[in-house]
Design an enzyme around this catalytic site. Structure first.
Site, PDB file in Angstrom:
ATOM      1  CG  HIS A  14      78.964  -1.669  48.180  1.00  9.17           C
ATOM      2  ND1 HIS A  14      79.846  -2.263  47.311  1.00  9.17           N
ATOM      3  CD2 HIS A  14      78.762  -2.582  49.153  1.00  9.17           C
ATOM      4  CE1 HIS A  14      80.151  -3.472  47.741  1.00  9.17           C
ATOM      5  NE2 HIS A  14      79.513  -3.689  48.872  1.00  9.17           N
ATOM      6  CG  LEU A  17      72.445  -0.896  56.434  1.00  8.47           C
ATOM      7  CD1 LEU A  17      71.040  -0.326  56.281  1.00  8.47           C
ATOM      8  CD2 LEU A  17      73.329   0.081  57.193  1.00  8.47           C
ATOM      9  NE  ARG A  18      77.951  -7.360  58.537  1.00  7.47           N
ATOM     10  CZ  ARG A  18      78.624  -7.686  57.450  1.00  7.47           C
ATOM     11  NH1 ARG A  18      77.998  -8.086  56.352  1.00  7.47           N
ATOM     12  NH2 ARG A  18      79.930  -7.645  57.437  1.00  7.47           N
ATOM     13  CG  ASN A  42      76.671  -9.860  52.147  1.00  9.87           C
ATOM     14  OD1 ASN A  42      76.091  -8.812  52.454  1.00  9.87           O
ATOM     15  ND2 ASN A  42      77.952 -10.035  52.356  1.00  9.87           N
ATOM     16  CE  LYS A 109      77.426  -7.283  45.493  1.00 10.11           C
ATOM     17  NZ  LYS A 109      78.192  -6.126  45.890  1.00 10.11           N
ATOM     18  CG  HIS A 147      82.148  -9.348  45.214  1.00 12.83           C
ATOM     19  ND1 HIS A 147      82.459  -8.603  46.330  1.00 12.83           N
ATOM     20  CD2 HIS A 147      83.206 -10.164  45.021  1.00 12.83           C
ATOM     21  CE1 HIS A 147      83.632  -8.968  46.799  1.00 12.83           C
ATOM     22  NE2 HIS A 147      84.116  -9.922  46.023  1.00 12.83           N
ATOM     23  CG  ASP A 259      82.310  -3.251  50.513  1.00 14.44           C
ATOM     24  OD1 ASP A 259      81.313  -3.800  51.029  1.00 14.44           O
ATOM     25  OD2 ASP A 259      83.204  -3.894  49.942  1.00 14.44           O
ATOM     26  CG  HIS A 263      82.879  -8.910  59.995  1.00 14.67           C
ATOM     27  ND1 HIS A 263      82.044  -9.963  59.712  1.00 14.67           N
ATOM     28  CD2 HIS A 263      83.280  -8.424  58.795  1.00 14.67           C
ATOM     29  CE1 HIS A 263      81.936 -10.110  58.402  1.00 14.67           C
ATOM     30  NE2 HIS A 263      82.669  -9.182  57.826  1.00 14.67           N
TER      31      HIS A 263
HETATM   32  O1  DOR Z   1      85.133  -7.322  52.727  1.00  9.41           O
HETATM   33  C1  DOR Z   1      83.959  -7.582  52.458  1.00  9.41           C
HETATM   34  N1  DOR Z   1      83.044  -7.785  53.425  1.00  9.41           N
HETATM   35  N2  DOR Z   1      83.616  -7.686  51.178  1.00  9.41           N
HETATM   36  C2  DOR Z   1      82.383  -8.123  50.813  1.00  9.41           C
HETATM   37  O2  DOR Z   1      82.147  -8.240  49.631  1.00  9.41           O
HETATM   38  C3  DOR Z   1      81.412  -8.524  51.831  1.00  9.41           C
HETATM   39  C4  DOR Z   1      81.669  -7.857  53.101  1.00  9.41           C
HETATM   40  C5  DOR Z   1      80.873  -8.446  54.257  1.00  9.41           C
HETATM   41  O3  DOR Z   1      79.678  -8.678  54.089  1.00  9.41           O
HETATM   42  O4  DOR Z   1      81.449  -8.628  55.328  1.00  9.41           O
HETATM   43 ZN    ZN Z   2      80.223  -5.259  49.986  1.00  5.73          ZN
END
Ligand code: DOR
Ligand code: ZN
Length: 363
Positions: A14, A17-18, A42, A109, A147, A259, A263
């Site tokens: 999980h 990688l953006r 996502n 997902k 999720h 996970d 950011h």
């Molecule tokens: O804290 C999180 N950040 N939970 C997620 O499910 C998504 C992730 C994100 O993409 O920043």
């Molecule tokens: Zn996640």
């Protein structure tokens, strides 16, 4: 006294990688420690089709090639991105067949709509709108990653996983005819109990380092700490203990999923902070330090390297990763060009240090 520990190279089941510049900055950390990683879909423009998953995979591989050409990772370093597709109410059920045929899509997902970062295009009514697609997933033997939280604003944020288990997971477990097909991110005591409830259920769970180290008090200790804000949110101490016991027990239903969700600092230290912790830079050092703290280093390889592939009937990796018992400080900040990331446990001392082969000249 053990001062060096070698395990089969782990996988991350999980990771986020953006894309673009952020991808180039973070992919190196994952590639150094993990042989495979399940890449979350996502993105700001979510990966909703097989075609988009193939294109995203190419961007990841190109980024790795670039790192190799810059001698930042060994040319022989093998890494396989396991791609995922972001499920929507409107996703045609045939997308599953296209995904399977591509040979590069690992799973779909499920993000309940508006449950977390970039999930606003997620699923509103899974059982009402996606039943044919769920059938197809089972037919072709493709996992559904979940999720596990409701996004219903009336439900207290700390209860969202428990309510999701009652409203969705119980039904999913009942209708799922295939073994080992659902992987959920479960981060409460109830989640652990749900997995343990039925050894033959198709359900397993990944566990993050942040949920093993911290509880919800830490978010508020000494002031509001946005770098511990992630979703599912950190829970009570009793939940953390349940996760720690599950992860370090060696039980085959629990395995590694960081996970890791980077950011930029400016989006974390913000009046409306984004959810996500960045831990990929030192994930294996974190996990090893946690396992060692409860005397269960012997089960680290099961959790990190064996339980995942065994659950999915995939081969275990052949490469190795060595960890050294050596105090090391997590950097306060990671910087690359315009991007600044505050890593999980910034400034804290870890007892174990992972060393990718290429980093050997550090010693
Ligand atoms: O804290 C999180 N950040 N939970 C997620 O499910 C998504 C992730 C994100 O993409 O920043
Ligand atoms: Zn996640």
């Amino acid at each position: 006294m053990i001062d060096k520990f070698t395990i089969t190279k782990p996988d991350d089941w999980h990771v986020h990688l953006r894309d673009s510049q952020m991808l180039d900055v973070v992919v190196l950390d994952t590639v150094k420690q993990f042989a495979r990683a399940v890449v979350m879909p996502n993105l700001q423009i979510p990966v909703i089709t097989t075609e988009m998953a193939i294109a995203y995979r190419e961007r990841i591989l190109n980024s790795i090639e670039k790192l190799k050409s810059e001698n930042r990772i060994e040319v022989g370093n093998i890494f396989e991105p396991l791609m995922t597709i972001y499920l929507q109410d409107s996703t045609p059920s045939e997308e599953v067949l296209r995904a399977k045929k591509s040979g590069v899509v690992f799973a779909f997902k499920l993000y309940p709509a508006s449950s977390t970062t970039n999930s606003q295009h997620g699923v509103v009514d899974l059982l009402g709108n996606c039943s044919e697609l769920l059938e197809n997933l089972q037919k072709v033997g493709m996992p559904l990653l979940v999720h596990s939280e409701v996004s219903d604003r009336r439900v207290d944020i700390f209860d969202r996983e428990r309510v999701f288990i009652d409203r969705v997971m119980v039904i999913l477990r009942k209708i799922s005819k295939f073994k080992n097909s659902i992987l959920s991110i479960f981060l409460t005591k109830e989640g652990v109990d749900f997995v343990l409830d039925d050894d033959n259920s198709p359900i397993a769970a990944t566990i993050t380092p942040q949920h093993l180290i911290y509880n919800r008090n830490d978010i508020f200790f000494g002031g509001l700490n946005p770098h511990l804000y992630c979703l599912p949110i950190l829970k009570k101490e009793e939940d953390r203990i349940a996760l720690l016991n599950a992860a370090t027990s060696g039980n085959k239903k629990f395995f590694l999923g960081t996970d890791s969700a980077p950011h930029d600092k400016s989006f974390k230290e913000n009046a409306c902070s984004c959810a996500g912790c960045y831990n990929a830079s030192h994930a294996m050092s974190l996990y090893a330090s946690i396992f060692d703290s409860v005397g269960r280093l012997d089960n680290l390889e099961l959790f990190a390297s064996f339980n995942g592939p065994d659950f999915y009937n995939l081969p275990r990796n052949k490469e190795l990763l060595t960890l050294y018992k050596e105090d090391n400080i997590v950097p306060n900040e990671l910087t690359s060009n315009d991007i600044k990331i505050i890593p999980l446990s910034a400034g804290k001392i870890l007892k174990w240090l992972y060393v990718a082969v290429f980093d050997f000249n550090l010693f």
